[in-house]
Design an enzyme around this catalytic site. Structure first.
Site, PDB file in Angstrom:
ATOM      1  N   THR A  99       4.030  17.451   3.069  1.00 39.10           N
ATOM      2  CA  THR A  99       3.541  17.936   1.699  1.00 39.10           C
ATOM      3  C   THR A  99       1.994  17.090   1.149  1.00 39.10           C
ATOM      4  OG1 THR A  99       5.274  19.585   0.911  1.00 39.10           O
ATOM      5  CG2 THR A  99       3.488  19.107  -0.619  1.00 39.10           C
ATOM      6  N   LEU A 119       6.683  14.035  -2.904  1.00 34.51           N
ATOM      7  CA  LEU A 119       6.284  14.702  -3.484  1.00 34.51           C
ATOM      8  C   LEU A 119       7.458  15.168  -1.383  1.00 34.51           C
ATOM      9  CD1 LEU A 119       2.816  15.411  -2.647  1.00 34.51           C
ATOM     10  CD2 LEU A 119       4.304  16.940  -4.492  1.00 34.51           C
ATOM     11  N   ASP A 120       7.356  16.091  -0.719  1.00 40.09           N
ATOM     12  CA  ASP A 120       8.284  16.542   0.728  1.00 40.09           C
ATOM     13  C   ASP A 120       7.571  16.138   1.373  1.00 40.09           C
ATOM     14  OD1 ASP A 120      10.687  18.420  -0.675  1.00 40.09           O
ATOM     15  OD2 ASP A 120       9.441  19.981  -0.463  1.00 40.09           O
ATOM     16  N   LYS A 121       7.889  15.336   2.628  1.00 38.88           N
ATOM     17  CA  LYS A 121       7.565  14.990   3.752  1.00 38.88           C
ATOM     18  C   LYS A 121       6.279  15.871   4.407  1.00 38.88           C
ATOM     19  CE  LYS A 121       8.002  13.469   8.343  1.00 38.88           C
ATOM     20  NZ  LYS A 121       8.808  12.966   9.296  1.00 38.88           N
TER      21      LYS A 121
END
Length: 190
Positions: A20, A16-18
């Protein structure tokens, strides 16, 4: 694993994106990790997001290629030179916060990913003109939430070893829930 004295390694299947929140799949062994071949294992990924503004329609399908933004190693953008990216957006509700006689609109949406490009949901919604609340990298504001309001709420897939259909769900986190509770109900999608 530590509590039961089992050997463990970190074998991420996806990321996941930072900042998120939500579901991340981690394999117990490298054999299982490699069995999650991206060409053979198809994931159904649903995300909940809160965007700034009020979307004009309840269903949007976005198929814009995404690539690196020139001059940045972090940011991405919609560009014809990018890789194919496909996101389906469904509006769940539109609401507002009223401050100083001005309404700030927010829309709770569900996003279904058909591809998995870096920052895909963030880039597609920002390109539409509806950045995620709290996503200051792509035009959102930190006034109401201190991170991008994006949550991996559901992941479904066939387990590569057992062929069992799995559906994993994670409830919306407290910061996004608090933002939604602070909003004044404006309208429901039809």
């Amino acid at each position: 694993y530590q509590q039961t004295n089992q050997h463990y390694d970190f074998h991420p299947v996806h990321r996941l994106d930072k900042d998120t929140s939500g579901i991340v799949i981690i394999a117990k062994t490298s054999v299982v990790q490699h069995a999650f071949d991206k060409k053979r294992t198809h994931f159904h990924k649903n995300y909940d997001a809160i965007v700034e503004g009020q979307l004009p329609t309840n269903h949007i399908s976005i198929q814009w290629p995404i690539g690196r933004k020139p001059g940045s190693i972090i940011e991405r953008c919609c560009t014809i030179e990018g890789k194919p990216a496909h996101t389906d957006i469904t509006v769940l509700s539109s609401n507002a916060i009223s401050q100083n006689m001005v309404d700030q609109y927010f829309t709770h949406v569900q996003c279904l990913l058909h591809t998995g490009r870096t920052h895909q949901i963030r880039v597609h919604l920002s390109q539409l003109g509806y950045p995620l609340a709290g996503d200051d990298l792509y035009g959102g504001h930190l006034e109401y939430i201190q991170r991008q309001a994006l949550h991996a709420s559901r992941v479904s897939f066939y387990h590569p070893m057992t062929n069992e259909w799995l559906e994993l769900q994670a409830p919306i986190p407290s910061d996004m829930k608090a933002l939604m509770l602070s909003l004044i109900h404006i309208s429901e999608p039809t």
